[in-house]
Design a protein around this motif. Structure first.
Motif, PDB file in Angstrom:
ATOM      1  N   VAL A  27       0.869  -1.181   0.000  1.00  0.00           N
ATOM      2  CA  VAL A  27       0.000   0.000   0.000  1.00  0.00           C
ATOM      3  C   VAL A  27       0.904   1.229   0.000  1.00  0.00           C
ATOM      4  O   VAL A  27       1.524   1.550   1.019  1.00  0.00           O
ATOM      5  N   PRO A  28       1.006   1.940  -1.138  1.00  0.00           N
ATOM      6  CA  PRO A  28       1.911   3.101  -1.190  1.00  0.00           C
ATOM      7  C   PRO A  28       1.403   4.256  -0.332  1.00  0.00           C
ATOM      8  O   PRO A  28       0.192   4.513  -0.260  1.00  0.00           O
ATOM      9  N   SER A  29       2.324   4.932   0.323  1.00  0.00           N
ATOM     10  CA  SER A  29       1.974   6.138   1.076  1.00  0.00           C
ATOM     11  C   SER A  29       1.753   7.289   0.092  1.00  0.00           C
ATOM     12  O   SER A  29       2.236   7.245  -1.047  1.00  0.00           O
ATOM     13  N   PRO A  30       1.041   8.333   0.506  1.00  0.00           N
ATOM     14  CA  PRO A  30       0.921   9.518  -0.364  1.00  0.00           C
ATOM     15  C   PRO A  30       2.308  10.085  -0.661  1.00  0.00           C
ATOM     16  O   PRO A  30       3.246   9.907   0.130  1.00  0.00           O
ATOM     17  N   LEU A  31       2.426  10.759  -1.788  1.00  0.00           N
ATOM     18  CA  LEU A  31       3.703  11.388  -2.113  1.00  0.00           C
ATOM     19  C   LEU A  31       4.055  12.406  -1.034  1.00  0.00           C
ATOM     20  O   LEU A  31       3.205  13.171  -0.576  1.00  0.00           O
ATOM     21  N   SER A  32       5.320  12.404  -0.642  1.00  0.00           N
ATOM     22  CA  SER A  32       5.768  13.277   0.441  1.00  0.00           C
ATOM     23  C   SER A  32       5.642  14.746   0.058  1.00  0.00           C
ATOM     24  O   SER A  32       5.953  15.148  -1.066  1.00  0.00           O
ATOM     25  N   ARG A  33       5.169  15.531   0.996  1.00  0.00           N
ATOM     26  CA  ARG A  33       5.080  16.986   0.787  1.00  0.00           C
ATOM     27  C   ARG A  33       6.378  17.675   1.188  1.00  0.00           C
ATOM     28  O   ARG A  33       6.513  18.885   1.035  1.00  0.00           O
ATOM     29  N   THR A  34       7.311  16.922   1.728  1.00  0.00           N
ATOM     30  CA  THR A  34       8.571  17.518   2.186  1.00  0.00           C
ATOM     31  C   THR A  34       9.771  16.918   1.458  1.00  0.00           C
ATOM     32  O   THR A  34      10.904  17.141   1.857  1.00  0.00           O
ATOM     33  N   TRP A  35       9.507  16.157   0.376  1.00  0.00           N
ATOM     34  CA  TRP A  35      10.593  15.505  -0.350  1.00  0.00           C
ATOM     35  C   TRP A  35      11.532  16.549  -0.946  1.00  0.00           C
ATOM     36  O   TRP A  35      11.095  17.548  -1.533  1.00  0.00           O
ATOM     37  N   VAL A  36      12.822  16.330  -0.805  1.00  0.00           N
ATOM     38  CA  VAL A  36      13.836  17.241  -1.336  1.00  0.00           C
ATOM     39  C   VAL A  36      14.605  16.519  -2.427  1.00  0.00           C
ATOM     40  O   VAL A  36      15.127  15.416  -2.210  1.00  0.00           O
ATOM     41  N   MET A  37      14.670  17.111  -3.596  1.00  0.00           N
ATOM     42  CA  MET A  37      15.341  16.458  -4.711  1.00  0.00           C
ATOM     43  C   MET A  37      16.850  16.436  -4.471  1.00  0.00           C
ATOM     44  O   MET A  37      17.444  17.454  -4.107  1.00  0.00           O
ATOM     45  N   PRO A  38      17.490  15.282  -4.680  1.00  0.00           N
ATOM     46  CA  PRO A  38      18.944  15.194  -4.511  1.00  0.00           C
ATOM     47  C   PRO A  38      19.669  16.206  -5.403  1.00  0.00           C
ATOM     48  O   PRO A  38      19.285  16.404  -6.572  1.00  0.00           O
ATOM     49  N   ALA A  39      20.697  16.825  -4.877  1.00  0.00           N
ATOM     50  CA  ALA A  39      21.431  17.860  -5.613  1.00  0.00           C
ATOM     51  C   ALA A  39      22.008  17.310  -6.915  1.00  0.00           C
ATOM     52  O   ALA A  39      22.133  18.039  -7.909  1.00  0.00           O
ATOM     53  N   TYR A 207       6.835  12.568 -13.301  1.00  0.00           N
ATOM     54  CA  TYR A 207       7.399  11.229 -13.151  1.00  0.00           C
ATOM     55  C   TYR A 207       7.065  10.614 -11.793  1.00  0.00           C
ATOM     56  O   TYR A 207       6.826   9.405 -11.691  1.00  0.00           O
ATOM     57  N   MET A 208       7.020  11.429 -10.757  1.00  0.00           N
ATOM     58  CA  MET A 208       6.655  10.901  -9.443  1.00  0.00           C
ATOM     59  C   MET A 208       5.201  10.457  -9.430  1.00  0.00           C
ATOM     60  O   MET A 208       4.860   9.412  -8.861  1.00  0.00           O
ATOM     61  N   MET A 209       4.342  11.214 -10.097  1.00  0.00           N
ATOM     62  CA  MET A 209       2.935  10.812 -10.181  1.00  0.00           C
ATOM     63  C   MET A 209       2.773   9.558 -11.037  1.00  0.00           C
ATOM     64  O   MET A 209       1.889   8.741 -10.797  1.00  0.00           O
ATOM     65  N   HIS A 210       3.630   9.401 -12.031  1.00  0.00           N
ATOM     66  CA  HIS A 210       3.584   8.190 -12.853  1.00  0.00           C
ATOM     67  C   HIS A 210       3.865   6.961 -11.995  1.00  0.00           C
ATOM     68  O   HIS A 210       3.150   5.958 -12.070  1.00  0.00           O
ATOM     69  N   TYR A 211       4.912   7.055 -11.180  1.00  0.00           N
ATOM     70  CA  TYR A 211       5.200   5.939 -10.273  1.00  0.00           C
ATOM     71  C   TYR A 211       3.999   5.668  -9.373  1.00  0.00           C
ATOM     72  O   TYR A 211       3.590   4.513  -9.182  1.00  0.00           O
ATOM     73  N   GLN A 212       3.438   6.736  -8.781  1.00  0.00           N
ATOM     74  CA  GLN A 212       2.357   6.564  -7.810  1.00  0.00           C
ATOM     75  C   GLN A 212       1.162   5.852  -8.432  1.00  0.00           C
ATOM     76  O   GLN A 212       0.558   4.958  -7.825  1.00  0.00           O
ATOM     77  N   PHE A 213       0.831   6.225  -9.662  1.00  0.00           N
ATOM     78  CA  PHE A 213      -0.288   5.578 -10.345  1.00  0.00           C
ATOM     79  C   PHE A 213      -0.011   4.094 -10.564  1.00  0.00           C
ATOM     80  O   PHE A 213      -0.868   3.248 -10.310  1.00  0.00           O
ATOM     81  N   GLU A 214       1.197   3.784 -11.035  1.00  0.00           N
ATOM     82  CA  GLU A 214       1.522   2.379 -11.299  1.00  0.00           C
ATOM     83  C   GLU A 214       1.572   1.573 -10.005  1.00  0.00           C
ATOM     84  O   GLU A 214       1.232   0.387  -9.989  1.00  0.00           O
ATOM     85  N   ALA A 215       1.989   2.185  -8.910  1.00  0.00           N
ATOM     86  CA  ALA A 215       2.043   1.475  -7.631  1.00  0.00           C
ATOM     87  C   ALA A 215       0.642   1.144  -7.120  1.00  0.00           C
ATOM     88  O   ALA A 215       0.417   0.094  -6.516  1.00  0.00           O
ATOM     89  N   ILE A 216      -0.322   2.027  -7.378  1.00  0.00           N
ATOM     90  CA  ILE A 216      -1.707   1.786  -6.942  1.00  0.00           C
ATOM     91  C   ILE A 216      -2.397   0.792  -7.865  1.00  0.00           C
ATOM     92  O   ILE A 216      -3.177  -0.057  -7.422  1.00  0.00           O
ATOM     93  N   HIS A 217      -2.143   0.898  -9.184  1.00  0.00           N
ATOM     94  CA  HIS A 217      -2.719  -0.035 -10.164  1.00  0.00           C
ATOM     95  C   HIS A 217      -4.242  -0.118  -9.996  1.00  0.00           C
ATOM     96  O   HIS A 217      -4.787  -1.183  -9.661  1.00  0.00           O
TER      97      HIS A 217
END
Length: 381
Positions: A27-39, A207-217
């Protein structure tokens, strides 16, 4: 599902399931609202957006943007479908679209052609729909409905979220959330769609939303194709492109194992960086590929027009039409140009004599003519 592959860095939680089989689901968690993109990703992101901007710029300078858009969408439809094991050739797709027929059984080859043709339809309908409307779960269901409407099969349920457990791979290598968890997952997904997540860059967000959609299926069937449709449309809308130019399915198909593995690594180990690197490298590759095809198609059209410089005005209209739909028949030309059959035949004969089109080697009647050079540029590797 092998839960030993999941670590404390997983982006969700494991739950037990007992029906229709005993196993575990993710069960995927919601996308993080505090995620920081790696430099480390910033230079790659800047390069990807530079190439995407160049592609958008070239597309805007074309007298007819469909010169590039239609072949890109046809190629996307073919490769996205082949990722799911649905194979059709460019010629089969175009011939079916010229004369569509309803599948007569589940084994009818027309099912394949209809599914691929529906993918192109969903791209067009989705683009028109989002001109003045927002992304929503209703829109996601519409994409699924456009994709699978008319395709035979009791398990398709066009436009409806699944009401049963599904899994990926014969060995159940990944099992998405049970139905009892899925509603909350999709509501959270819609919230992220509306808010475009909290990620500051729209390409990364796509791309992050693409992953989230595929994880929920969320559907019984067609999840991969709907996910890639949604990716093309969110990239266009969120990145404020003039038209949906970026299509990732050819790259995903070419690197299918890496595509699957890097998405699984997000679920199991929270490894966003590898997946995003993969997608950004793919963005650069696809933008460069599309730019090359665009330049070649544009140059080819000029050459074809020069070959018919002494021809009728209809000849140039037919050449333009070939870039939108590179096959034709005498009846199709007759109806499109509103001329007599002998005149339409003479127009086609002139294009054949100029080496622009040739007869397709089939026994179909009426005879099919196609533009081999357009086919080579649009669909060749």
């Amino acid at each position: 599902m092998d839960i030993s592959r999941f670590t404390g860095e997983m982006t969700g939680r494991i739950v037990e399931i007992s029906y229709p089989f005993t196993d575990h689901a993710f069960v995927p968690s919601p996308l993080s609202r505090t995620w920081v993109m790696p430099a480390e990703l910033w230079p790659l992101l800047a390069e990807a957006k530079q190439h995407l901007g160049k592609l958008d710029g070239i597309g805007q300078t074309l007298p007819n943007p469909h010169l590039l858009l239609q072949p890109l969408q046809q190629r996307e439809a073919l490769t996205s479908s082949s990722l799911e094991g649905t194979y059709a050739t460019p010629a089969e797709l175009l011939l079916f679209e010229m004369d569509p027929s309803e599948p007569k059984s589940e084994k009818d080859r027309a099912n394949t052609w209809l599914e691929v043709a529906n993918y192109r339809k969903a791209l067009r309908e989705g683009y028109e729909h989002l001109q003045d409307r927002s992304l929503s779960l209703g829109f996601v269901r519409n994409l699924h409905d456009w994709l699978l409407s008319g395709v035979r099969g009791h398990d398709k349920s066009p436009g409806q979220f699944r009401d049963c457990q599904v899994y990926i791979g014969a060995d159940r290598r990944y099992i998405p959330p049970p139905v009892t968890f899925m509603s909350d997952c999709m509501l959270e997904f819609e919230e992220s769609l509306t808010a475009q997540t909290a990620i500051p860059d729209p390409l990364i967000a796509s791309y992050m939303m693409h992953y989230q959609f595929e994880a929920i299926h969320p559907f019984k069937d067609g999840n991969g194709r709907v996910g890639r449709l949604l990716l093309a449309l969110t990239t266009w809308k969120w990145c404020k492109l003039s038209m949906p130019w970026l299509y990732m399915s050819p790259y995903f198909e070419k690197h299918k194992d890496e595509y699957i593995d890097t998405m699984f690594a997000i679920s199991a180990n929270g490894k966003w960086q590898k997946f995003l690197e993969f997608c950004l490298v793919g963005t650069i590759a696809q933008a460069q590929d599309s730019i090359r095809r665009c330049e070649k198609l544009n140059a080819l059209k000029k050459i074809m027009d020069c070959k018919m410089v002494n021809g009728s005005n209809r000849a140039h209209l037919l050449i333009a039409d070939l870039f939108d739909f590179p096959v034709m028949t005498i009846p199709r030309v007759r109806d499109k140009m509103k001329v007599s059959y002998p005149t339409a035949k003479a127009d086609i004969d002139a294009l054949v004599d100029a080496g622009i089109i040739r007869k397709l080697g089939t026994d179909r009647r009426p005879a099919i003519y196609y533009a081999p050079e357009i086919f080579d540029i649009a669909y060749g590797d």
